[in-house]
Design a protein around this motif. Structure first.
Motif, PDB file in Angstrom:
ATOM      1  N   TYR A 412       0.859  -1.186   0.000  1.00 45.82           N
ATOM      2  CA  TYR A 412       0.000   0.000   0.000  1.00 45.82           C
ATOM      3  C   TYR A 412       0.896   1.237   0.000  1.00 45.82           C
ATOM      4  O   TYR A 412       1.898   1.308   0.729  1.00 45.82           O
ATOM      5  CB  TYR A 412      -0.908   0.043   1.227  1.00 45.82           C
ATOM      6  CG  TYR A 412      -1.603   1.384   1.385  1.00 45.82           C
ATOM      7  CD1 TYR A 412      -2.773   1.664   0.698  1.00 45.82           C
ATOM      8  CD2 TYR A 412      -1.044   2.384   2.180  1.00 45.82           C
ATOM      9  CE1 TYR A 412      -3.389   2.905   0.800  1.00 45.82           C
ATOM     10  CE2 TYR A 412      -1.655   3.626   2.294  1.00 45.82           C
ATOM     11  CZ  TYR A 412      -2.828   3.875   1.607  1.00 45.82           C
ATOM     12  OH  TYR A 412      -3.423   5.111   1.713  1.00 45.82           O
ATOM     13  N   SER A 413       0.543   2.219  -0.824  1.00 51.35           N
ATOM     14  CA  SER A 413       1.275   3.487  -0.813  1.00 51.35           C
ATOM     15  C   SER A 413       0.335   4.612  -1.218  1.00 51.35           C
ATOM     16  O   SER A 413      -0.722   4.386  -1.807  1.00 51.35           O
ATOM     17  CB  SER A 413       2.476   3.443  -1.769  1.00 51.35           C
ATOM     18  OG  SER A 413       2.040   3.288  -3.105  1.00 51.35           O
ATOM     19  N   SER A 414       0.745   5.833  -0.904  1.00 50.47           N
ATOM     20  CA  SER A 414       0.015   7.019  -1.335  1.00 50.47           C
ATOM     21  C   SER A 414       1.022   8.139  -1.535  1.00 50.47           C
ATOM     22  O   SER A 414       2.233   7.942  -1.362  1.00 50.47           O
ATOM     23  CB  SER A 414      -1.063   7.413  -0.321  1.00 50.47           C
ATOM     24  OG  SER A 414      -1.914   8.418  -0.877  1.00 50.47           O
ATOM     25  N   PHE A 415       0.550   9.317  -1.884  1.00 48.89           N
ATOM     26  CA  PHE A 415       1.465  10.417  -2.165  1.00 48.89           C
ATOM     27  C   PHE A 415       2.306  10.784  -0.946  1.00 48.89           C
ATOM     28  O   PHE A 415       3.454  11.201  -1.087  1.00 48.89           O
ATOM     29  CB  PHE A 415       0.669  11.640  -2.633  1.00 48.89           C
ATOM     30  CG  PHE A 415      -0.002  11.464  -3.962  1.00 48.89           C
ATOM     31  CD1 PHE A 415       0.745  11.428  -5.130  1.00 48.89           C
ATOM     32  CD2 PHE A 415      -1.379  11.339  -4.045  1.00 48.89           C
ATOM     33  CE1 PHE A 415       0.128  11.272  -6.363  1.00 48.89           C
ATOM     34  CE2 PHE A 415      -2.006  11.184  -5.273  1.00 48.89           C
ATOM     35  CZ  PHE A 415      -1.253  11.145  -6.433  1.00 48.89           C
ATOM     36  N   ASN A 416       1.727  10.650   0.238  1.00 48.85           N
ATOM     37  CA  ASN A 416       2.447  10.996   1.464  1.00 48.85           C
ATOM     38  C   ASN A 416       2.773   9.762   2.300  1.00 48.85           C
ATOM     39  O   ASN A 416       3.167   9.893   3.467  1.00 48.85           O
ATOM     40  CB  ASN A 416       1.631  11.985   2.304  1.00 48.85           C
ATOM     41  CG  ASN A 416       0.297  11.412   2.743  1.00 48.85           C
ATOM     42  OD1 ASN A 416      -0.224  10.485   2.130  1.00 48.85           O
ATOM     43  ND2 ASN A 416      -0.263  11.955   3.818  1.00 48.85           N
ATOM     44  N   ARG A 417       2.637   8.568   1.712  1.00 47.24           N
ATOM     45  CA  ARG A 417       2.879   7.325   2.439  1.00 47.24           C
ATOM     46  C   ARG A 417       3.743   6.389   1.600  1.00 47.24           C
ATOM     47  O   ARG A 417       3.286   5.843   0.599  1.00 47.24           O
ATOM     48  CB  ARG A 417       1.548   6.619   2.751  1.00 47.24           C
ATOM     49  CG  ARG A 417       0.594   7.422   3.624  1.00 47.24           C
ATOM     50  CD  ARG A 417       0.942   7.297   5.078  1.00 47.24           C
ATOM     51  NE  ARG A 417       0.037   8.096   5.902  1.00 47.24           N
ATOM     52  CZ  ARG A 417       0.118   8.170   7.228  1.00 47.24           C
ATOM     53  NH1 ARG A 417       1.047   7.483   7.865  1.00 47.24           N
ATOM     54  NH2 ARG A 417      -0.733   8.913   7.903  1.00 47.24           N
ATOM     55  N   PHE A 493       4.099   7.129  -3.897  1.00 46.09           N
ATOM     56  CA  PHE A 493       5.085   7.928  -3.169  1.00 46.09           C
ATOM     57  C   PHE A 493       6.355   8.104  -3.991  1.00 46.09           C
ATOM     58  O   PHE A 493       6.824   7.176  -4.649  1.00 46.09           O
ATOM     59  CB  PHE A 493       5.435   7.266  -1.843  1.00 46.09           C
ATOM     60  CG  PHE A 493       6.438   8.045  -1.034  1.00 46.09           C
ATOM     61  CD1 PHE A 493       6.042   9.190  -0.364  1.00 46.09           C
ATOM     62  CD2 PHE A 493       7.761   7.649  -0.955  1.00 46.09           C
ATOM     63  CE1 PHE A 493       6.957   9.928   0.370  1.00 46.09           C
ATOM     64  CE2 PHE A 493       8.684   8.373  -0.222  1.00 46.09           C
ATOM     65  CZ  PHE A 493       8.281   9.518   0.453  1.00 46.09           C
ATOM     66  N   SER A 494       6.913   9.299  -3.939  1.00 45.67           N
ATOM     67  CA  SER A 494       8.172   9.608  -4.601  1.00 45.67           C
ATOM     68  C   SER A 494       9.009  10.501  -3.702  1.00 45.67           C
ATOM     69  O   SER A 494       8.593  11.613  -3.369  1.00 45.67           O
ATOM     70  CB  SER A 494       7.912  10.327  -5.933  1.00 45.67           C
ATOM     71  OG  SER A 494       9.095  10.929  -6.419  1.00 45.67           O
ATOM     72  N   PRO A 495      10.205  10.046  -3.288  1.00 47.46           N
ATOM     73  CA  PRO A 495      11.063  10.905  -2.461  1.00 47.46           C
ATOM     74  C   PRO A 495      11.457  12.192  -3.167  1.00 47.46           C
ATOM     75  O   PRO A 495      11.601  13.239  -2.521  1.00 47.46           O
ATOM     76  CB  PRO A 495      12.286  10.021  -2.195  1.00 47.46           C
ATOM     77  CG  PRO A 495      11.806   8.617  -2.361  1.00 47.46           C
ATOM     78  CD  PRO A 495      10.775   8.691  -3.444  1.00 47.46           C
ATOM     79  N   THR A 496      11.635  12.149  -4.486  1.00 51.76           N
ATOM     80  CA  THR A 496      12.031  13.361  -5.198  1.00 51.76           C
ATOM     81  C   THR A 496      10.898  14.379  -5.210  1.00 51.76           C
ATOM     82  O   THR A 496      11.126  15.582  -5.046  1.00 51.76           O
ATOM     83  CB  THR A 496      12.469  13.023  -6.627  1.00 51.76           C
ATOM     84  OG1 THR A 496      11.409  12.340  -7.313  1.00 51.76           O
ATOM     85  CG2 THR A 496      13.693  12.118  -6.613  1.00 51.76           C
ATOM     86  N   ARG A 497       9.675  13.912  -5.382  1.00 53.24           N
ATOM     87  CA  ARG A 497       8.542  14.839  -5.332  1.00 53.24           C
ATOM     88  C   ARG A 497       8.347  15.394  -3.930  1.00 53.24           C
ATOM     89  O   ARG A 497       7.932  16.547  -3.755  1.00 53.24           O
ATOM     90  CB  ARG A 497       7.270  14.139  -5.799  1.00 53.24           C
ATOM     91  CG  ARG A 497       7.237  13.894  -7.294  1.00 53.24           C
ATOM     92  CD  ARG A 497       6.020  13.090  -7.689  1.00 53.24           C
ATOM     93  NE  ARG A 497       6.013  12.803  -9.124  1.00 53.24           N
ATOM     94  CZ  ARG A 497       5.275  11.874  -9.698  1.00 53.24           C
ATOM     95  NH1 ARG A 497       4.458  11.133  -8.967  1.00 53.24           N
ATOM     96  NH2 ARG A 497       5.331  11.684 -10.996  1.00 53.24           N
ATOM     97  N   LEU A 498       8.625  14.569  -2.936  1.00 52.81           N
ATOM     98  CA  LEU A 498       8.486  15.052  -1.565  1.00 52.81           C
ATOM     99  C   LEU A 498       9.439  16.212  -1.302  1.00 52.81           C
ATOM    100  O   LEU A 498       9.111  17.148  -0.562  1.00 52.81           O
ATOM    101  CB  LEU A 498       8.733  13.922  -0.565  1.00 52.81           C
ATOM    102  CG  LEU A 498       8.398  14.292   0.879  1.00 52.81           C
ATOM    103  CD1 LEU A 498       6.898  14.484   1.069  1.00 52.81           C
ATOM    104  CD2 LEU A 498       8.908  13.225   1.846  1.00 52.81           C
TER     105      LEU A 498
END
Length: 710
Positions: A412-417, A493-498
């Motif tokens: 499970y993943s999401s934009f902030n997870r 989720f993407s660390p670069t987008r975060l």
């Protein structure tokens, strides 16, 4: 869910100089002058100029193209070094990447196989636990395979008894794969080696004595990365024998355009061959007797509908299909039957079925509801048995197993997870975390919102808006899209987008037509003669974000890759006034010649045939390379890679050369060309961070996003 894996003389001392007034630190850019050739072809009464066709040549073979690449990268690198915040972004991206990321485990023979990246490893490592409670041990570590980290472990499949493992190797981002076999107990790599594998599944026979794979004929050296892929065939490899001895299982020499992928049935009695001619989910199904491969029958003859085998139970095979169900349904077919004998088990509904599995006596059906995942449970007769609890609006994957399984795993993943792995106990319904990441940020600091907007023709289109809770508009915003090939964009989720979000930027993902978010009708509305709807949807998304105060007129950047790179190139040409900056990544930019290279011939399902007049007249209207015009363009950074044999880099080379030679405003129009990288998969972490920090710093500079260091 069971899914297919498919699928120098030119450079002079003269240069054009553009003043870039974005800041006092910006120096004028001296673009290399790209040689033009007098290439004009008449198609259906239209004279089509192609002055940069020589840039289609393989950079690894043609020294002129190699010199052009070197000159362009020199200019781009010099400019990127002047950007404020670039080093800070790279540093923060490394920190955000530095957490353990675990893949969905597969249980075979009591052993548990899974990948994990400790954080900043260039490639994920494959581990095994010899029992549920055993200590994990490294099985394959690809990080020592290449000094630059660009050789990756791709697919891996354990045998049913868990004693052996097939795995494929990807080098430099290419789509070609080399397949090897490993003894799980000892870690020893066996002598078996299979080459010229591409767009293939890997399937063990039930005895673990060999496996099935798909391959193409060996190309000549000059065409290894550019020649069209035709005449794919399925072969069987018996362990301990040379590849040259592998018997042919299935091929269609009279239909060289067909691709073929094999799946072994849950009971091991038959091989299901799925044949296709392009990117559309239109399949022919052939059932081959494993004991007697000469005994075969076609159970779905027409290349008309989608068929995904979900599993078996008794004498029934379960399929997900769009036959008479544009949003798909789950059906059962007798093992001795064919397409005419199917019975509906789970009917079509408002949500789109995105996959299904037969596991532990249950049917697990994954639905797309407004572009996020919902998993529903049914018994084998189709009776509803509730929903699988999920942490929130996000994306799921996994669900491997068979009728006898007592457990299965999913992600499970999401934009902030970031991805969390869960274990689902099929006996009592308990869902428990199996691998949870430790994070360098607080997910609760961010809000994920879904909103809907009207496109040019009034169509209601969803988008996800992600931002820090403390950020109010208008703010610098990155709008991302794809819009093609029935591919759905779901939360991830993407660390670069975060890193962008941390600095106060907003990220928006638009679920435009051409994708699969709402089934066949949504896809059809964004392809072939309807392709302009995709661009209209994306433009309308940008206008909506400005109108609603999410972003300002000079604060909007856009990004897309592959078909999304085409999207960016097309909308920048159509509405250069709307965007402050753009990143077109590995894009399809020449819509009149895309079908002449590698996998390009498959894309006619979405784009049409350049050789057909009706399609040609549609394509030439939006082809990014052909529709560049004199206008005040936004800042553009094109990104591609020298070993991209999916969308060959000549697309990006030609587009950039023409953009630089056109009076397109004062902002920079650059190309960043990665070495030993391909279309995206297998790219090492170091390269991802380096590329992302370059691109995000560029987009931040022209949208006014201030990068603050620690």
């Amino acid at each position: 869910m069971r899914h297919r894996a498919i699928f120098a003389a030119l450079l002079g001392t003269v240069a054009m100089t553009l003043a870039v007034p974005a800041s006092a630190k910006d120096a004028p850019i001296a673009y290399p002058v790209t040689e033009k050739v007098d290439t004009v072809e008449e198609q259906f009464g239209v004279k089509v100029e192609d002055p940069y066709r020589w840039l289609e040549n393989d950079v690894r073979v043609d020294p002129k193209v190699a010199a052009w690449v070197e000159a362009q990268n020199k200019v781009t690198d010099a400019y990127l070094e002047t950007l404020p915040g670039r080093a800070e972004l790279a540093k923060r991206m490394r920190a955000l990447y530095d957490f353990a990321r675990t893949g969905v485990p597969r249980e075979k023979g009591g052993r548990y196989f899974f990948t994990r990246n400790s954080g900043l490893q260039n490639q994920s490592v494959l581990y095994v636990k010899d029992s549920k409670d055993a200590a994990e041990r490294v099985l394959i570590d690809p990080n020592a395979w290449a000094k630059d980290g660009a050789t990756a472990l791709d697919a891996w499949v354990p045998s049913d008894d868990g004693t052996k493992l097939i795995y494929s190797i990807q080098d430099g981002g290419s789509d070609w794969r080399t397949v090897k076999v490993l003894d799980v107990a000892t870690g020893k790599v066996l002598d078996d080696e299979i080459k010229w594998v591409k767009f293939s599944g890997l399937e063990w026979d039930k005895a673990g004595k060999g496996f099935y794979y798909s391959r193409f004929p060996e190309p000549d050296k000059a065409g290894e990365f550019q020649s069209l892929n035709t005449n794919q065939e399925i072969r069987y490899h018996a362990l301990g024998t040379p590849q040259s001895a592998d018997p042919l299982i299935h091929a269609t020499p009279d239909e060289p355009q067909l691709n073929h992928v094999a799946e072994v049935s849950d009971d091991g009695s038959f091989l299901l061959v799925t044949s296709s001619s392009g990117t559309d989910e239109r399949y022919r199904l052939t059932m081959i007797d494993v004991a007697n491969p000469a005994k075969r029958r076609v159970i779905v003859p027409e290349l008309k509908n989608d068929w995904q085998m979900a599993g078996m139970a008794g004498d029934k095979i379960y399929f997900v299909t769009n036959k008479d169900a544009p949003r798909l349904k789950l059906v059962a077919m007798p093992v001795t039957g064919d397409e005419s004998s199917i019975q509906t088990v789970v009917p079509e509904s408002d949500a789109v079925i995105d996959g299904a599995s037969v596991i532990g006596g249950k049917l697990l059906v994954n639905y797309l509801k407004d572009a996020h995942d919902v998993v529903k449970l049914f018994d084998l007769s189709g009776k509803p048995a509730g929903d699988l609890p999920l942490p929130g609006i996000g994306s799921v994957g996994g669900f491997q197993g068979d009728l006898e399984s007592k457990e299965t795993f999913f992600s499970y993943s999401s934009f902030n997870r970031p991805t969390t792995i869960y274990r689902y106990d099929l006996t009592n319904g308990a869902v428990t975390p199996w691998a949870e990441p430790k994070l360098a940020f607080n997910p609760e600091d961010y809000v994920v919102e879904q909103r809907f907007y009207a496109s040019k023709d009034g169509t209601r289109v969803p988008m996800f808006i992600v931002r820090k809770k403390s950020v109010t508009g208008p703010a610098p915003t990155l709008l991302y899209g794809y819009g093609g090939f029935n591919i759905s964009l779901t939360p991830g989720f993407s660390p670069t987008r975060l890193a962008w979000l941390e600095q106060g930027g907003v990220f928006v993902q638009a679920n435009i037509r051409g994708g699969g978010e709402y089934g066949k009708a949504w896809h059809d509305a964004g392809r072939l003669a309807n392709k302009q709807n995709v661009f209209d949807d994306f433009i309308a998304a940008g206008e909506f974000l400005i109108r609603e105060g999410v972003t300002g007129k000079d604060q909007l950047a856009i990004q897309g890759g592959s078909n999304g790179g085409l999207l960016v190139g097309a909308v920048v040409n159509q509405r250069p006034d709307l965007f402050a900056a753009a990143n077109a990544a590995v894009g399809v930019m020449d819509m009149l010649r895309f079908d002449r290279f590698t996998a390009g011939r498959y894309w006619v399902d979405d784009y049409g045939y350049p050789s057909k007049e009706a399609d040609f007249r549609t394509l030439i209207k939006y082809s990014p390379y052909h529709t560049i015009r004199k206008a005040d363009y936004p800042a553009v950074i094109v990104s591609t890679a020298d070993t991209d044999d999916r969308v060959v880099p000549g697309h990006s080379f030609k587009y950039t050369a023409k953009l630089q030679a056109t009076e397109a405003g004062d902002k920079p129009h650059l190309i960043r060309i990665e070495t030993r990288a391909g279309h995206g998969s297998g790219k090492p972490t170091d390269k991802i961070i380096e590329e992302s920090s370059d691109i995000y710093a560029f987009l931040a500079h022209f949208t006014g996003l201030k990068i603050v260091g620690e």
